[in-house]
Design an enzyme around this catalytic site. Structure first.
Site, PDB file in Angstrom:
ATOM      1  N   HIS A  17      52.615  35.210  49.445  1.00  0.00           N
ATOM      2  CA  HIS A  17      51.615  36.085  48.832  1.00  0.00           C
ATOM      3  C   HIS A  17      50.238  35.431  48.818  1.00  0.00           C
ATOM      4  O   HIS A  17      49.234  36.081  49.114  1.00  0.00           O
ATOM      5  CB  HIS A  17      52.056  36.409  47.402  1.00  0.00           C
ATOM      6  CG  HIS A  17      51.123  37.299  46.662  1.00  0.00           C
ATOM      7  ND1 HIS A  17      51.086  38.660  46.849  1.00  0.00           N
ATOM      8  CD2 HIS A  17      50.179  37.023  45.731  1.00  0.00           C
ATOM      9  CE1 HIS A  17      50.170  39.187  46.059  1.00  0.00           C
ATOM     10  NE2 HIS A  17      49.606  38.229  45.376  1.00  0.00           N
ATOM     11  N   ASN A  72      45.011  42.907  52.904  1.00  0.00           N
ATOM     12  CA  ASN A  72      46.076  42.293  52.134  1.00  0.00           C
ATOM     13  C   ASN A  72      47.393  42.525  52.868  1.00  0.00           C
ATOM     14  O   ASN A  72      47.533  43.520  53.574  1.00  0.00           O
ATOM     15  CB  ASN A  72      46.089  42.962  50.744  1.00  0.00           C
ATOM     16  CG  ASN A  72      47.238  42.524  49.879  1.00  0.00           C
ATOM     17  OD1 ASN A  72      48.159  43.308  49.656  1.00  0.00           O
ATOM     18  ND2 ASN A  72      47.204  41.299  49.410  1.00  0.00           N
ATOM     19  N   HIS A 102      50.552  46.026  45.013  1.00  0.00           N
ATOM     20  CA  HIS A 102      51.245  45.518  43.827  1.00  0.00           C
ATOM     21  C   HIS A 102      52.639  46.117  43.820  1.00  0.00           C
ATOM     22  O   HIS A 102      53.086  46.683  42.817  1.00  0.00           O
ATOM     23  CB  HIS A 102      50.461  45.838  42.552  1.00  0.00           C
ATOM     24  CG  HIS A 102      50.412  44.691  41.605  1.00  0.00           C
ATOM     25  ND1 HIS A 102      50.570  44.825  40.248  1.00  0.00           N
ATOM     26  CD2 HIS A 102      50.227  43.362  41.815  1.00  0.00           C
ATOM     27  CE1 HIS A 102      50.475  43.638  39.669  1.00  0.00           C
ATOM     28  NE2 HIS A 102      50.272  42.738  40.595  1.00  0.00           N
ATOM     29  N   HIS A 136      56.051  44.971  44.424  1.00  0.00           N
ATOM     30  CA  HIS A 136      57.254  44.495  43.733  1.00  0.00           C
ATOM     31  C   HIS A 136      57.143  44.637  42.220  1.00  0.00           C
ATOM     32  O   HIS A 136      58.048  45.163  41.571  1.00  0.00           O
ATOM     33  CB  HIS A 136      57.567  43.057  44.149  1.00  0.00           C
ATOM     34  CG  HIS A 136      57.934  42.932  45.603  1.00  0.00           C
ATOM     35  ND1 HIS A 136      58.670  43.900  46.249  1.00  0.00           N
ATOM     36  CD2 HIS A 136      57.661  41.988  46.523  1.00  0.00           C
ATOM     37  CE1 HIS A 136      58.839  43.534  47.511  1.00  0.00           C
ATOM     38  NE2 HIS A 136      58.224  42.379  47.705  1.00  0.00           N
ATOM     39  N   GLU A 146      50.019  34.288  34.805  1.00  0.00           N
ATOM     40  CA  GLU A 146      49.252  35.369  35.439  1.00  0.00           C
ATOM     41  C   GLU A 146      48.691  36.324  34.402  1.00  0.00           C
ATOM     42  O   GLU A 146      48.529  37.521  34.662  1.00  0.00           O
ATOM     43  CB  GLU A 146      50.132  36.110  36.432  1.00  0.00           C
ATOM     44  CG  GLU A 146      50.491  35.253  37.619  1.00  0.00           C
ATOM     45  CD  GLU A 146      51.317  35.996  38.652  1.00  0.00           C
ATOM     46  OE1 GLU A 146      51.666  37.168  38.435  1.00  0.00           O
ATOM     47  OE2 GLU A 146      51.609  35.371  39.684  1.00  0.00           O
ATOM     48  N   LYS A 176      38.082  46.943  49.156  1.00  0.00           N
ATOM     49  CA  LYS A 176      39.315  46.271  49.552  1.00  0.00           C
ATOM     50  C   LYS A 176      40.519  46.999  48.972  1.00  0.00           C
ATOM     51  O   LYS A 176      40.430  47.584  47.893  1.00  0.00           O
ATOM     52  CB  LYS A 176      39.297  44.831  49.037  1.00  0.00           C
ATOM     53  CG  LYS A 176      40.454  43.970  49.538  1.00  0.00           C
ATOM     54  CD  LYS A 176      40.337  42.554  48.982  1.00  0.00           C
ATOM     55  CE  LYS A 176      41.498  41.683  49.387  1.00  0.00           C
ATOM     56  NZ  LYS A 176      41.501  40.424  48.624  1.00  0.00           N
ATOM     57  N   SER A 221      51.623  42.603  52.410  1.00  0.00           N
ATOM     58  CA  SER A 221      52.783  42.598  51.524  1.00  0.00           C
ATOM     59  C   SER A 221      54.055  42.578  52.357  1.00  0.00           C
ATOM     60  O   SER A 221      54.398  43.568  53.008  1.00  0.00           O
ATOM     61  CB  SER A 221      52.775  43.833  50.621  1.00  0.00           C
ATOM     62  OG  SER A 221      53.990  43.890  49.889  1.00  0.00           O
TER      63      SER A 221
END
Ligand SMILES: Nc1ncnc2c1ncn2[C@@H]1O[C@H](COP(=O)(O)OP(=O)(O)O)[C@@H](O)[C@H]1O
Ligand SMILES: [Mg+2]
Lengths: 764, 82, 231, 82
Positions: free
Chosen positions: A57, A554, A108, A110, A326, A104, A556
């Site tokens: 990630h 991004n 998200h 999972h 986080e 951008k 994933s």
């Protein structure tokens, strides 16, 4: 993790101590590499940092070698409007008049399966903080959603949680939601995709980069306190797949506080404006580990931090947990000593808590102490940027030739025989969950806040005004079709690009830049890696041909349950610029008596189409042919026509083909139409089924005022874009109908009833 | 009328934004002694007749499976009132 | 003429409210939650948003703010005050208007173009409308369900204190389709829908004439200008 | 850590859409015996030391003036836990 502090001294003295590198998601060679870098075993704190920062990630270790193309396959021409390219928190594009925008899209996925509400909410929060770090004011959000099959009982849980979460967080931030995607397909059952996009605007001079380069500057953590939220979330969530068998490692989820983030936005913008910060980095995945190492590495400097100074929600947190936490709505600011007073005055005004953790140093080293004892001593680059890079094995899928061979025609799928068939199939297609009205979702999103929204749901693109003086604005459309991606990932990526590009053009804007979120299965599966290789090549080549650069994105991976991967789903977002949003073109007829033209050529292209899915539950063959040169010419035509004010409406043809487009164009403002297919079928040599449901690319449906006919047709012919008059708009209101010759007369009220009730009946 | 009361609170180690905002407000109002505030739900289930043991069992199941979200919340108490 | 626009932490529509005030032709004065000085404004707008995250109850924490205390005092002295959405919730929590606002009946946030009937034109914020005029302005709220006990409702209806009523559909389960209220004196008006989002052609609700061309909200702001001049 | 617990419920004679929605859902799940559901708040006020009588007095004031809105809610219970 050990309560007795594992200092660098202890680590040096106990080289053979067993460490939980495996549990933290590291491979053995990665662990050994850490030892080589440090010349000793890592402390538990260093291990925590490396493990999160070297996770898929954060490190992009499997995708890096492919993402490079986005930076390489570009001409100087394409770079002219690019103020900041790939690699930063988000790319920045010059849109003229001294304005720039940054945008951008991020995944998200999972977290949104484990806890849909908080997962989706914090997804929005995260992407908005990215935009903020560039010095921009966030001005809009979008959400790209993929859910499992509507009939699966678990789907409702995810749909409700995700939509509520996005609605809750986005609305509370005061950012208009201007568009997105919603797709249901069983391939996403255990792996829903929740991608969120944000766009921000800034004056050129306000551009900021998140880096720490001046020794002596202070390192200040501000915003929410640090708690146990999502500890290990990054590495665990991004490097483990969900396996129904075996114990799935459920991480502590993160809880979002949009109010805290709204305050943080205003606070950061005031800090930038006052010129009291050298840079601000957001804390998302990997929290403090990421922020400290990236700020230092970006600035080519080092940092000395006293970790115990972090404001905690829970005093029992260990230093390792603090490094990995986080907790949301936190920022790390780099503040020149002389500006500290001004800085604290502003954060105090916004009642934002802060603590000074340490300072930037000239030495290329990141030192982190815990109550005076050194627990981290590393070269920041090795954590942030010089992580492992893999050239994973790639294998041409064993199944794909058979899949491609099994086309609609080869499988002998029955086409509509009669007008009755066609009418029934049209209704079945437009009322199917993926084609039906999405207002049940979009009505939960505020698209008014800010007062600058020029286009939003259900139009092809979302458009916001940037300058209230001149009307200068930007528009964004995003697309992805996993079914096409499965048939041909190279073409699939280009089809997503082409549609998003077209959707920006139909609104009247000029496409300028691209962002993407590449949702795939496990990179450890060579066939998935092949799909990824193809998709990235397709996207990079496509952008080069269209002349618009990728500014960021991004990846994933691990979107699979057991060894079943999702369809390759490369979400592509295209940003367009419009000199005056007053010129924007909606997707539906606006008036009676206008002529309806179909631009482009219709081929017999039903493979992978909605028609093949809805009517025959079939997926096979080859996706529609991509013609990027044609898309470019089409976009230029649309821009020219809208500049001359010739377009009453423009709606691109995509999923569901012409049938879907005429229905949506009629229902947009409740204006009827009379449509005839004969000439189209004759000119393009297709049957009625293809005329209505083919998903050939490069097509747009426009309506033009009678007085502008000659002008418009002339324009098309001059650019030799195939143009054909296929109908005329009709009366609105009571008894308005969509009359398709040799198919049926559809009463608009009934059509709307069917089109709008599907989703509420499933989830309302 | 007999009631089963189900009390649900946000998990201790997760952020409770609502409680935080209220605590700050109370501090602004001068209640310095207050260390922290957490806000959960109090759910009353009204029944026609005094609950049987199996009603209670049912309530416990509902509490865990439906009235609370085990990922972010805890059921801290279930009791009967009338 | 000066009209104050209040910003609490979490206020979202303050820029929109300020734009509306400017378009109406008045000067905007930004009022900050932590101040208790109204800077001699002639009227105040409490804009929409999620003040303090709308935690505990919408508007409850904002009702405690120094600026709100000052506004309550001034309102009781006759200062024109308009509460929009979260602003309406603040007015209710400050007991300048009766009743309460709770979660929408359908449990979801809803954003739509909403038709209303203006049932009251002798207030500082509605004097430019015609009685029973039907207007369309955006509505966007998660907790807009108006409730009050039986006698309060009776009084509101009896004394004609219902300023706006939802037409065609009741979006949030409000009792008696109540969308907005006025106080006895007519200087304080609160409503859930958003007039400030319907003041500029191109960015408002759709009308039969053209998409996004609705500006029915502008009259709220021109009304208060008139009221202040006549006062 | 000692806590003062304040329990707030919507007024009995006012509608509680959230409670209604939950009740309907439970009926759909087959819990026919359930007559009605009402959803209120459970607010924990954390203190450093065991509350004095005046702390409790303060809590009662906060509960009435701020933690609940007397127009639509009732404070049904205030008690100490530790
Ligand atoms: N999850 C969502 N969030 C916001 N807008 C959405 C969402 N899903 C669909 N939309 C909007 O609904 C409209 C129709 O969606 P879609 O049919 O996918 O458009 P297109 O076919 O042009 O990609 C578009 O305006 C899109 O932005
Ligand atoms: Mg489209």
């Amino acid at each position: 993790m050990s309560q007795v502090v594992d200092t660098t001294a202890v680590a040096a003295a106990t080289p053979d101590k067993a460490q939980p590198w495996k549990e933290l998601g590291l491979k053995e060679d990665e662990y050994n590499r850490i030892k080589d870098i440090l010349g000793r075993r890592p402390t538990s704190g260093e291990l925590a940092m490396y493990s999160v920062m070297w996770s898929e990630h954060c490190s992009y270790k499997s995708s890096k070698i492919y993402l490079r193309q986005f930076g390489e396959k570009v001409t100087d021409e394409m770079k002219t409007h690019l103020m900041v390219g790939m690699g930063e928190n988000a790319g920045v594009v010059d849109i003229g008049e001294g304005w720039a925008v940054t945008f951008k899209v991020e995944s998200h996925n999972h977290p949104s399966y484990i806890e849909p509400f908080q997962g989706a909410a914090t997804g929005v929060g995260g992407i908005v903080r990215d935009i903020l770090t560039m010095g921009a004011r966030p001005i809009a959000v979008m959400d790209q959603l993929r859910f499992g099959a509507v009939e699966n009982p678990d789907t409702a849980r995810v749909v409700h949680g995700v939509v509520d979460g996005i609605s809750f967080y986005g609305n509370c931030l005061g950012l208009p939601n201007i568009g997105g995607e919603t797709v249901f397909d069983k391939v996403y059952q255990g792996n829903p995709l929740v991608n969120a996009l944000s766009v921000g605007a800034l004056r050129h001079e306000d551009l900021k980069l998140a880096k720490a380069s001046n020794p002596g500057d202070l390192v200040i953590l501000f915003g929410a306190r640090t708690g146990a939220d999502g500890i290990g979330g990054v590495s665990v969530l991004a490097s483990e797949t969900f396996d129904s068998t075996g114990p799935s490692r459920r991480p502590a989820v993160q809880v979002g506080d949009p109010f805290a983030e709204k305050v943080l936005i205003e606070c950061c913008l005031e800090l930038y404006h006052a010129g009291v910060v050298a840079g601000i980095q957001d804390l998302g995945g990997a929290g403090i580990s990421c922020a400290t190492s990236e700020l230092a590495s970006n600035g080519g400097a080092g940092m000395r931090v006293d970790l115990e100074k972090v404001l905690k929600r829970d005093e029992s947190l260990t230093p390792e947990e603090i490094l990995m936490s986080e907790s949301q709505e936190r920022m790390m600011g780099i503040v020149p000593k002389k500006d500290l007073k001004a800085f604290t005055a502003i954060v105090d005004k916004w009642e934002v808590e802060y603590s000074i953790l340490g300072e930037v140093i000239g030495e290329d080293r990141l030192y982190i102490n815990w109550h005076g004892e050194e627990i981290v001593n590393v070269p920041p680059r090795t954590v942030a940027h010089d992580g492992p890079v893999y050239e994973r094995p790639v294998a041409y899928p064993t199944w794909i030739d058979a899949l491609n061979a099994n086309s609609v025609n080869a499988a002998g799928l029955a086409r509509a025989e009669s007008a009755t068939d066609l009418a029934a199939q049209l209704l079945e297609v437009v009322t199917s969950p993926n084609q039906a009205d999405k207002s049940w979702i979009t009505d939960q999103y505020d698209h008014y806040v800010g007062g600058n929204t020029a286009l939003s749901q259900p139009d092809d693109s979302g458009m916001v005004r940037v300058s209230e003086e001149t009307g200068l604005g930007v528009s964004i459309a995003t697309d992805a079709n996993g079914r096409y991606g499965q048939l041909d990932p190279y073409a699939g990526a280009q089809l997503a690009l082409a549609e998003a590009y077209r959707n920006v053009a139909t609104g009247g804007a000029v496409p300028m830049a691209v962002t993407n979120c590449l949702n795939f299965g496990s990179p450890e599966n060579p066939e998935v890696m092949w799909q990824f290789k193809q998709a990235t090549a397709g996207l990079a080549d496509g952008c080069l041909e269209l002349g618009i650069p990728v500014t960021g994105g991004n990846v994933s991976f691990y979107n699979q349950t057991g060894d079943v991967a999702i369809h390759p789903t490369p979400v592509v977002g295209v940003l367009g610029v419009i000199d005056d949003v007053a010129r924007r073109v909606p997707s539906g007829w606006q008036d009676q008596g206008n002529n309806i033209y179909l631009l482009g050529t219709t081929r017999d292209e039903l493979d992978g189409s909605v028609w093949s899915e809805v009517i025959h539950q079939h997926l096979g063959g080859k996706p529609p042919v991509v013609d990027l040169a044609g898309e470019k010419a089409l976009a230029e035509l649309l821009h020219g026509a809208s500049l001359q004010g010739l377009l009453e409406s423009a709606h691109d043809l995509s999923e569901g083909g012409l049938a879907q487009a005429v229905v949506e164009s009629s229902l947009r403002f409740g204006i009827g139409a009379r449509i005839w297919l004969g000439e189209l079928m004759e000119r393009d040599g297709v049957d009625a089924t293809s005329a209505l449901f083919s998903e050939s690319t490069g097509r747009v449906l426009v309506s033009v005022g009678r007085e502008d006919d000659v002008k418009f047709v002339g324009l098309c012919e001059a650019r030799n874009i195939p143009v054909l008059r296929i109908g005329v708009t009709d009366v609105k209101g009571e008894g308005a109908t969509l009359a398709i010759k040799d198919v049926a007369d559809f009463n608009l009220a009934e059509l709307r009833q069917g089109w709008t009730q599907t989703i509420p009946e499933l989830f309302g | 009328m007999p009631k089963i009361i189900v009390e649900v609170m946000p998990k201790a180690d997760l952020l409770d934004p609502q409680g935080k905002a209220v605590a700050n407000a109370l501090h602004r109002q001068g209640y310095g002694k207050i260390q922290n505030v957490r806000i959960g739900k109090r759910i009353e289930i009204h029944l026609a007749a005094a609950p049987t043991e199996e009603d209670l069992q049912g309530a416990r199941e509902i509490a865990d499976s439906f009235l609370s979200n085990g990922v972010i919340e805890d059921v801290v108490n279930i009791h009967v009132e009338d | 003429m000066k009209i104050g626009v209040v910003t609490f932490p979490g206020t979202l529509d303050d820029r929109d409210a300020a734009r509306a005030v400017r378009i109406a032709g008045a000067e905007v004065v930004n009022l900050w939650h932590a101040d208790d000085n109204l800077q001699k404004v002639d009227a105040v707008v409490l804009p929409g948003g999620f003040s303090y995250g709308d935690y505990l109850r919408c508007g409850a924490i904002a009702a405690q703010a120094p600026i709100t205390q000052a506004i309550v005092k001034a309102a009781n002295g006759g200062l024109p005050v308009l509460g929009i959405c979260n602003g309406f919730q603040v007015l209710v929590e400050s007991h300048l208007l009766p009743g309460g606002l709770i979660r929408n009946e359908k449990q979801h946030f809803i954003c739509r173009d909403q038709k209303l009937r203006v049932e009251n034109v002798d207030t500082a914020w509605t004097n430019q409308f015609e009685l029973n005029q039907e207007i369309t302005i955006p509505l966007k709220n998660g907790e807009g369900g108006y409730i009050a006990d039986a006698e309060t409702l009776k009084r509101l209806e009896g004394e004609g204190l219902v300023a706006f009523r939802y037409l065609d559909m009741n979006p949030n389960g409000s009792m008696n389709d109540i969308a907005g209220l006025r106080n006895e004196r007519g200087n304080v008006v609160g409503l859930m829908p958003h007039p400030e989002h319907a003041v500029e052609a191109g960015f408002g609700p759709n009308t039969d004439a053209a998409m996004k061309s609705g500006i029915d909200g502008l009259k709220f702001f021109t009304s208060v200008l008139k009221a202040v001049v006549n006062a």
